[in-house]
Design an enzyme around this catalytic site. Sequence first.
Site, PDB file in Angstrom:
ATOM      1  N   GLY A  68       0.337  -1.348  -0.096  1.00 25.12           N
ATOM      2  CA  GLY A  68      -0.085   0.245   0.358  1.00 25.12           C
ATOM      3  C   GLY A  68       0.881   1.042   0.059  1.00 25.12           C
ATOM      4  O   GLY A  68       0.289   2.674   0.102  1.00 25.12           O
ATOM      5  N   ARG A  74      -2.862  -2.697  -9.050  1.00 23.38           N
ATOM      6  CA  ARG A  74      -2.574  -2.156 -10.551  1.00 23.38           C
ATOM      7  C   ARG A  74      -3.692  -1.095 -10.339  1.00 23.38           C
ATOM      8  O   ARG A  74      -4.087  -0.873  -9.567  1.00 23.38           O
ATOM      9  CB  ARG A  74      -2.738  -3.282 -11.011  1.00 23.38           C
ATOM     10  CG  ARG A  74      -3.034  -3.040 -12.428  1.00 23.38           C
ATOM     11  CD  ARG A  74      -3.135  -4.633 -13.434  1.00 23.38           C
ATOM     12  NE  ARG A  74      -1.850  -5.787 -13.066  1.00 23.38           N
ATOM     13  CZ  ARG A  74      -2.792  -6.934 -13.802  1.00 23.38           C
ATOM     14  NH1 ARG A  74      -4.374  -7.036 -14.431  1.00 23.38           N
ATOM     15  NH2 ARG A  74      -2.018  -8.019 -13.094  1.00 23.38           N
ATOM     16  N   TYR A 130     -14.799  -0.843   9.761  1.00 23.37           N
ATOM     17  CA  TYR A 130     -13.237  -0.513   9.851  1.00 23.37           C
ATOM     18  C   TYR A 130     -13.360  -0.971  11.261  1.00 23.37           C
ATOM     19  O   TYR A 130     -12.187  -1.765  11.685  1.00 23.37           O
ATOM     20  CB  TYR A 130     -13.407   0.987   9.525  1.00 23.37           C
ATOM     21  CG  TYR A 130     -12.807   1.483   9.549  1.00 23.37           C
ATOM     22  CD1 TYR A 130     -11.933   1.520   8.690  1.00 23.37           C
ATOM     23  CD2 TYR A 130     -12.198   2.340  11.189  1.00 23.37           C
ATOM     24  CE1 TYR A 130     -10.281   2.050   8.643  1.00 23.37           C
ATOM     25  CE2 TYR A 130     -11.130   3.334  10.702  1.00 23.37           C
ATOM     26  CZ  TYR A 130      -9.727   2.795   9.746  1.00 23.37           C
ATOM     27  OH  TYR A 130      -8.766   3.207  10.305  1.00 23.37           O
TER      28      TYR A 130
HETATM   29  C1  AKB Z   1     -10.195   7.125   9.119  1.00 23.61           C
HETATM   30  O1  AKB Z   1     -10.969   8.896   9.570  1.00 23.61           O
HETATM   31  O2  AKB Z   1     -11.421   6.099   8.100  1.00 23.61           O
HETATM   32  C2  AKB Z   1      -9.318   7.449   9.686  1.00 23.61           C
HETATM   33  C3  AKB Z   1      -9.313   6.404  11.109  1.00 23.61           C
HETATM   34  C4  AKB Z   1      -9.145   7.535  11.986  1.00 23.61           C
HETATM   35  O3  AKB Z   1      -8.628   5.602  10.982  1.00 23.61           O
HETATM   36  N1  AKB Z   1      -8.675   8.064   9.204  1.00 23.61           N
END
Ligand code: AKB
Length: 318
Positions: free
Chosen positions: A8, A36, A143
């Site tokens: 990355g 890519r 996330y």
């Molecule tokens: C996000 O806002 O997703 C990132 C983080 C704080 O992990 N910058």
Amino acid sequence: MKNILVIGSTGQIGSELTPELRRLYGGEHVVAGYIRGAEPHGELLEGGPSAECDVTNGQQIAEIVQKYHIDTIYNMAALLSVVAENKPELAWKIGIDGLWNVLEIAREHQLQVFTPSSIGSFGESTPHWMTPQDTIQRPTTIYGVSKVTTELLSDWFHVRYGVDTRSVRFPGLISYVTPPGGGTTDYAVDIYYSAVRGEKFVCPIPEGTLMDMMYMPDALHAAISLMEADPAKLIHHNGFNIAAMSFAPETVYAEIRKHCPDFQMTYEVDPLKAAIAHSWPDRLDDSCARAEWGWTPRYDLASMTVDMLEKLSSRMKK
Ligand code: AKB
């Protein structure tokens, strides 16, 4: 001498981490891994070797590790929080299936691995003020779920197989080089671009929302110094809280106005970003990182603002 692979390398952090690692360890010792469609250019391409390296392709990573005698991987491939919420399967594939590939190769070759975690690994039920190092982690975003899993999986490979895994929980990162794209904390970068362009800034995060933030040079310094830290002194290995500053939109706006008095900001709250921001801590307690490997930030809001405005202005004149 280390031989490093940055997975990355053309992303938000990788594009600044790779040149910094090359400055420290020598260009030929740091391979810029890219996917890519996001090929390296300029200094990133010319400053050392580069190789196509998709984190979801274990074979590709293994070949690079063998070809360049890699002993250290900085695994920076990830989707940021807002994009991840809209592409959850892809976020998991890159963040967790990809991490599994990296850790398996690290196990076979006994490599050292850095994989970032985030303030996003916390959730509503976490104490929001001076969030402790070891506390409740029940995030409500994909996330966050992938970041908690990153910490746990990295710890497990360390305990089970002795792999030297290390990571920090990055706050929102602010830089004048590569824009973030898809994070909840992006507003804290965008606001500087608007100020330098002389445009009004429309803030997507509600007034009064505190989040931890950090200037990119401090973030790079954190990652590299943790990787260099004496293992005998580490009690934790993954998910170190690190902190530099915490602010709400009106605070960074007021700081910028000290230098650009005509700058204007209004609010148009984005509900997804607001909900994510609300679930994250207001301020982390980073005392374990300070005690175990000597972490100290160099920039606060005032010094970062001076540098950001100066560097962005000169880049925009070019
Ligand atoms: C996000 O806002 O997703 C990132 C983080 C704080 O992990 N910058």
